[in-house]
Design an enzyme around this catalytic site. Structure first.
Site, PDB file in Angstrom:
ATOM      1  N   TYR A  53     131.189  75.928  -3.573  1.00 27.64           N
ATOM      2  CA  TYR A  53     132.595  76.388  -3.514  1.00 27.64           C
ATOM      3  C   TYR A  53     132.658  77.908  -3.577  1.00 27.64           C
ATOM      4  CZ  TYR A  53     133.152  71.469  -4.521  1.00 27.64           C
ATOM      5  OH  TYR A  53     133.036  70.106  -4.486  1.00 27.64           O
ATOM      6  N   ASP A  71     126.279  62.974  -1.409  1.00 30.42           N
ATOM      7  CA  ASP A  71     125.795  62.949  -2.796  1.00 30.42           C
ATOM      8  C   ASP A  71     126.722  62.110  -3.678  1.00 30.42           C
ATOM      9  OD1 ASP A  71     123.750  64.704  -2.102  1.00 30.42           O
ATOM     10  OD2 ASP A  71     124.817  66.492  -2.794  1.00 30.42           O
TER      11      ASP A  71
END
Ligand SMILES: [Fe+2]
Ligand SMILES: [Fe+2]
Lengths: 376, 88
Positions: A123, A238
């Protein structure tokens, strides 16, 4: 029971429960009580990726062309995901490692958390590219009311379990007074807190990301913010694996294949587990409403997004024996599957610059035909 | 392949689909126009979880997702004999 980093007693990890047995001593994987966790570790490691390897530079131009309402959607989702991964990057370690009793599960928890830190770092990679100073975005995460409300529900089950575990490990079972408040500490109570916490984590990874994922992939369908979309696809892959792990834990308990007391607790606390899930569904729908408060985006609106949350929730709740409470039969956003498909993550030509995918997958022989689809 | 060698996948609705050579069960169902929920297509997410009502399947890769004793993951298996399934 006091925690020890190396338990000197000889234990038999094949007869320990997943949690609240003896602390793990030798990190050995030659024998496993629940081999699934060793398999998940291998799979997760095979997914290794680095955010810096994904080129997000074109996103900066795309971002400048988005409408104000689309910018709000994009940035708000990144803030929410940053919150989720901030929590997930530390909490499984702090909550579960002090009470875990199987080496393969201990290592799974560590591997799982490590990947959450990759998500968090991605991020920063995305935001640094969009803003010369992303501080304002990060700083808003702890003050934004919409995000704070979700943060409370996400962290409280972890915090509860962590606090009572600390009391138990330092003072044992019994009634303890801390800062004037009385706490009853018993093994049964600890196990209930663990059960509720695991359900909360399961719900988090099952649905809390999906409104945000849908918006990201809706931008990608318009060929916008594609660098971001590549990263989110890797994160989604994931997350699917993490979800599988908590589904296994919950089902091992409920089916009496681990600690028999956890099977009783699973039965006893089923309504609470369902309520945790339904609250997460409700909050995701409210999130969709918040995102679209200034206007929707092409290809998505609040109604269809809420239906998608219900559709995903049906599947995920059924997987842990909570039935299918919502009346949505078919997938309202079928194109989402193309982005959640891990085959695509690996073979799509646009992923070619992600070098870590290619390592170990490159054939030793390369023919001219292999480049047939490439334009130079 | 002789027609008699083709394995039949009967859906709970009565529809019959053929297990195609070199295709997974999921791909065979999709080729016949069936809508099956999927995400990973690699056996770790569990999105394609399906009930196996009778017959047996063979896994091409080890399924990692949680599946109940009477469930299968079509994305990573093929029919081993004629089977009957219920899409969830
Ligand atoms: Fe994550
Ligand atoms: Fe996760």
């Amino acid at each position: 029971m006091k925690y020890t980093t190396f338990n000197h007693n000889t234990t038999n990890p094949l007869s320990e429960p997943m949690f609240f047995g003896n602390p793990v001593n030798v990190a050995r994987y030659d024998q496993q009580k629940h081999p699934i966790f060793e398999k998940l570790i291998e799979k997760q490691i095979s997914f290794f990726w680095r955010p810096e390897e994904v080129d997000v530079s074109k996103d900066r131009i795309d971002f400048q062309g988005l409408s104000t309402s689309e910018k709000h959607i994009f940035v708000s989702n990144l803030k929410y995901q940053t919150l989720l991964d901030s929590v997930q990057g530390r909490s499984p370690n702090i909550a579960f490692l002090p009470i875990v009793s199987l080496p393969e599960l201990e290592t799974w928890v560590e591997t799982w958390s490590f990947y959450e830190t990759i998500h968090s770092r991605s991020y920063t990679h995305i935001l640094r590219n969009l803003f010369s100073d992303p501080s304002e975005v990060f700083e808003d995460i702890v003050v934004n009311e919409e995000i704070k409300r979700r943060a409370t529900d996400i962290s409280k089950y972890y915090d509860d379990l962590i606090f009572v575990t600390q009391l138990w490990q330092t003072q044992g079972e019994g009634t303890h007074v801390v800062n004037g408040t009385k706490y009853q500490v018993s093994m049964r109570e600890l196990k209930k807190k663990l059960y509720l916490c695991m359900n909360s984590v399961n719900a988090l990874e099952a649905i809390r990301f999906y409104v945000s994922f849908a918006c990201t992939f809706a931008f990608a369908e318009r060929e916008l913010m594609e660098g971001n979309s590549k990263i989110i696809r890797l994160i989604a892959r994931d997350e699917n694996l993490h979800l599988t792990s908590t589904q296994h834990i919950l089902n091992l308990w409920a089916r009496g294949k681990d600690d028999p007391e956890m099977a009783e607790i699973a039965e006893e606390c089923k309504d609470q587990a369902e309520a945790i899930f339904l609250k997460a569904v409700e909050q995701e729908k409210q999130w969709a409403e918040y995102l679209f408060q200034n206007g929707s985006m092409i290809g998505l609106n609040k109604e269809i997004l809420c239906q998608y949350v219900e559709f995903i929730a049906n599947h995920r709740m059924a997987a842990i024996g909570l039935g299918q409470p919502f009346d949505v039969q078919s997938n309202p956003l079928p194109w989402m599957n193309n982005y959640l498909n891990s085959d695509n993550v690996q073979v799509a030509p646009q992923e070619a610059e992600i070098s870590s995918y290619l390592v170990g997958q490159i054939d030793s022989e390369v023919n001219a035909d292999d480049f047939g689809d490439f334009d130079l | 392949m002789k027609p008699s060698d083709t394995l039949r996948i009967t859906l709970e609705t009565g529809e019959i689909v053929e297990q195609q050579a070199d295709k997974t069960l999921l791909e065979s169902l999709e080729a016949a126009g069936q809508e099956v929920h999927f995400h990973c297509r690699e056996g770790f997410c569990g999105a394609c979880r399906t009930k196996l009502l009778c017959g047996t399947v063979k896994y091409l890769t080890d399924p990692l997702a949680f599946i109940d004793d009477d469930e299968i993951l079509p994305c990573c298996c093929v029919a081993e004999q004629d089977i009957k399934i219920k899409l969830l």
